[in-house]
Write a protein that holds these residues in place. Sequence first.
Motif, PDB file in Angstrom:
ATOM      1  N   ASP A 261       4.659  -5.487  -4.549  1.00  0.00           N
ATOM      2  CA  ASP A 261       4.030  -4.571  -5.503  1.00  0.00           C
ATOM      3  C   ASP A 261       3.076  -5.291  -6.456  1.00  0.00           C
TER       4      ASP A 261
ATOM      5  N   ASP B 211      -7.000   4.784  -1.702  1.00  0.00           N
ATOM      6  CA  ASP B 211      -5.817   3.927  -1.680  1.00  0.00           C
ATOM      7  C   ASP B 211      -4.548   4.690  -2.038  1.00  0.00           C
TER       8      ASP B 211
ATOM      9  N   LEU C 188       0.925  -7.536  -5.471  1.00  0.00           N
ATOM     10  CA  LEU C 188      -0.254  -7.964  -4.712  1.00  0.00           C
ATOM     11  C   LEU C 188      -1.366  -6.922  -4.775  1.00  0.00           C
ATOM     12  N   PRO C 189      -2.603  -7.318  -4.481  1.00  0.00           N
ATOM     13  CA  PRO C 189      -3.703  -6.343  -4.385  1.00  0.00           C
ATOM     14  C   PRO C 189      -3.406  -5.298  -3.312  1.00  0.00           C
ATOM     15  N   ARG C 190      -3.933  -4.107  -3.497  1.00  0.00           N
ATOM     16  CA  ARG C 190      -3.609  -2.984  -2.634  1.00  0.00           C
ATOM     17  C   ARG C 190      -3.904  -3.277  -1.159  1.00  0.00           C
ATOM     18  N   ARG C 191      -5.023  -3.899  -0.878  1.00  0.00           N
ATOM     19  CA  ARG C 191      -5.383  -4.175   0.516  1.00  0.00           C
ATOM     20  C   ARG C 191      -4.354  -5.121   1.157  1.00  0.00           C
ATOM     21  N   MET C 192      -3.918  -6.132   0.413  1.00  0.00           N
ATOM     22  CA  MET C 192      -2.938  -7.070   0.943  1.00  0.00           C
ATOM     23  C   MET C 192      -1.582  -6.396   1.117  1.00  0.00           C
ATOM     24  N   GLN C 193      -1.224  -5.502   0.196  1.00  0.00           N
ATOM     25  CA  GLN C 193       0.014  -4.727   0.346  1.00  0.00           C
ATOM     26  C   GLN C 193       0.038  -4.004   1.683  1.00  0.00           C
ATOM     27  N   ARG C 194      -1.057  -3.358   1.986  1.00  0.00           N
ATOM     28  CA  ARG C 194      -1.123  -2.552   3.204  1.00  0.00           C
ATOM     29  C   ARG C 194      -0.978  -3.411   4.446  1.00  0.00           C
TER      30      ARG C 194
END
Length: 272
Positions: free
Chosen positions: A248, A195, A250-256
Amino acid sequence: MEDDPRPIDAIRRHFEVERELAARLLHTNRSERTRIFRTLYDELFARVPDHPRLLRRETEESSARAVAARMRLLTPFLTGVSTFLEFAPGDCRLAYEVCRHAKKVYGVDISDQSGSAAGRPYNFDLIVYDGYNLDIADQSVDLVFSYQFLEHLHPDDVDAHFALVYRILKPGGAYIFSTPHRFSGPHDVSRLFSDTPQGFHFREWTFFELGRVVTRLGFGAWHTYRFGKPRLSSPCNLATVTAEHVIDLLPRRMQRVLSARMFNSVTMICRK
């Protein structure tokens, strides 16, 4: 790296080699980096012979599209520009195009990747430097540009780079740059395995983070490019960094996922 046609085991080998070399570079001091900068990619390509940069065959059409896209970033600010400088110009095609608009154009890189000097414009000079010491007079450049460059800087060299740009810019001059956005990354070979960037992208940024850097180093103002166009107003800056602060959280996957189009790159103009 999303369109990499290689099998996953080949991409993983590439990732492991690049991660190893990046870790080596991260644990160097400045004097050591000046020696190994130029050899690091040679070692990478020797150990990863199927690296996309070795196998990709850029056509005249694709090269022209890339130059045209970068010119769209620059054109609004080229009027009245006498001296232009590009960091990491690669094959220098963009710099050659800018030679039609500026009296003097410099390309600055740690190695000469421009190819044959045949057809090089009379008002263009390529300067090969050590990554730190640049023989350009103070306050002598109107417009500085870099594309896909800042993410490759060692974390300890980021301030030095912006201080160098500030030194050579004329009062009122500008630095335009574009670098991958952290939220939609990693944008290097790490993407399938991590990530966070662990290869030769040493850091990927947000508008807010780079805005703080340029402000701290003395630039008088910075503005965002949004959807390919400069947005020269404080409300646009505020809207951009507010959106970043929300995403920022949000969970990393949702950010992407949310940032794939909204925050693919950090493209900014900074005024001295």
